[in-house]
Design an enzyme around this catalytic site. Structure first.
Site, short mmCIF file in Angstrom:
data_model
loop_
_atom_site.label_atom_id
_atom_site.label_comp_id
_atom_site.label_asym_id
_atom_site.label_seq_id
_atom_site.Cartn_x
_atom_site.Cartn_y
_atom_site.Cartn_z
CG HIS A 174 34.06 -36.88 -26.90
ND1 HIS A 174 33.36 -37.73 -26.27
CD2 HIS A 174 35.45 -36.92 -26.62
CE1 HIS A 174 34.14 -38.60 -25.80
NE2 HIS A 174 35.36 -38.06 -25.58
CG HIS A 177 34.53 -42.03 -23.22
ND1 HIS A 177 35.33 -41.68 -24.39
CD2 HIS A 177 33.84 -42.89 -23.69
CE1 HIS A 177 35.21 -42.69 -25.14
NE2 HIS A 177 34.27 -43.42 -24.88
CE1 TYR A 179 36.62 -35.98 -20.44
CE2 TYR A 179 36.17 -37.78 -22.03
CZ TYR A 179 36.92 -37.11 -21.11
OH TYR A 179 38.29 -37.60 -20.75
#
Length: 367
Positions: A174, A177, A179
């Site tokens: 990931h 976004h 993070y």
């Protein structure tokens, strides 16, 4: 098995890449659910994923899972990806999905500065980030040390090795976004002056080292999907790359580090990424890297996913056209599939009149 509706053929052709083969072009998008008490996915989570596999989802990407670092997540019902009980829970999920004919990868996650001081499950663990800055640019904690960076890279690598060991079909990192990985990409949150900071290419070093460490830990045959976005949860208009040339500079080191498939997160898949071209972010990423790509963003619905409002069903014509012209390779479905486990099978068999509108209540239960 019932016959695939010919109109939907672009969505239901086989996908093959160097390290991953999928029976069709559908992907279950990763969506945070929070139904894993003490970080352990149980029978309800197992059934939730199995149900999608039973209904012909080609590839399932799990909700974000916390790597083995004390500040990786925020919340005691977010699933962990370390420790005996969580990994045993995930092993049962993998078994159930495979028995139903599906494939599944975990999304490996560190939230970074999106975590608040005092958050569970580890109240004493301070949030970490490249420069200790929150999304507004305010100083919250000290910058990550080189040892901190090493520890996080090793935690990602350990998770990749565990994913392979318990039978997953690959991993997704990931990097989107806002993070942790994305916080290194973004100049507003990365103001380091060492080798992990600087220009856009230099700010990819942390991600490069994570990708390389995961490749080393899991082996040459294990697929690595990398999710990235321009937008952040705190700023929908943010851009890492303002032009195709900047995007190419950003993607090249990640490509060379070992990414197999790029998962290009947008809020509306049909929107062009740059002026002068109809290509979306996934389309540009495929053009610039030659790598397979996943496109995502309000597929099958008429409302933008980040609003979390109720949304009606929408035509798939635009999606099918983009798949047919090879703009992207795979389509990730989020809210539509969260609410309706049989969404893919209904589309495959031409039962689009049976598709269900998204309801906000779907966020609070496992269909």
């Amino acid at each position: 098995m019932s016959t695939t509706n010919k109109e939907m053929t672009p969505l239901f052709t086989r996908f093959s890449s160097e390290r991953l083969t999928i029976k069709n072009r559908t992907v279950m998008a990763p969506m945070t659910r929070g139904f894993s008490p003490n970080g352990v996915p149980g029978a309800d989570v197992r059934t939730y994923y199995k149900r999608r596999a039973e209904n012909n989802v080609g590839l399932i990407i799990t909700e974000g899972t916390g790597i083995d670092h004390p500040a990786s997540i925020s919340g005691d019902t977010i699933p962990l990806f370390y420790g005996e009980k969580p990994l045993e829970g995930w092993k049962e999920v993998v078994k159930a999905v495979h028995e139903a004919g599906g494939k599944i990868v975990p999304q490996l996650w560190h939230v970074g500065m999106a975590r608040n001081i005092g958050d569970v499950p580890n109240k004493d663990a301070l949030p970490i980030g490249p420069s200790g800055l929150d999304f507004s640019g305010s100083k919250v904690t000290e910058s990550m040390t080189e040892q901190d960076i090493h520890d996080v890279i090793e935690a990602f690598a350990k998770a990749a090795a565990d994913a392979k060991r318990i039978g997953f079909d690959g991993i997704e990192l990931h990097g989107a976004h806002g993070y942790l990985i994305d916080q290194f990409f973004w100049q507003q949150t990365n103001q380091r002056s060492d080798r992990y900071g600087g220009d856009l290419v230099s700010r990819t070093r942390f991600a490069q080292e994570i990708i390389a460490a995961c490749r080393k830990a899991a082996g040459d045959d294990f697929p690595i999907i990398f999710r990235f976005s321009q937008w952040k949860m705190s700023d929908y208009k943010a851009k890492l790359a303002e032009t195709p040339q900047e995007l190419e500079r950003f993607l090249k080191p990640l490509h060379e580090a070992g990414v197999d498939i790029f998962h290009c997160s947008t809020r509306r898949f049909w929107e062009p990424e740059f002026e002068g071209s109809d290509l979306n972010l996934a389309g540009w990423t495929k053009k610039l890297t030659g790598k397979p790509v996943i496109s995502v963003g309000s597929v099958g619905l008429d409302g933008v996913f980040t609003s979390y409002d109720e949304a009606g069903t929408a035509s798939l014509d635009g999606l099918l056209t983009k798949l047919e012209t090879d703009e992207f390779d795979l389509a990730a479905i989020g809210r539509a599939l969260l609410h309706d486990p049989a969404w893919v099978e209904k589309v495959r068999t031409g039962r689009t009149d049976e598709l269900e509108a998204f309801q906000k209540d779907s966020l609070h239960q496992l269909y």
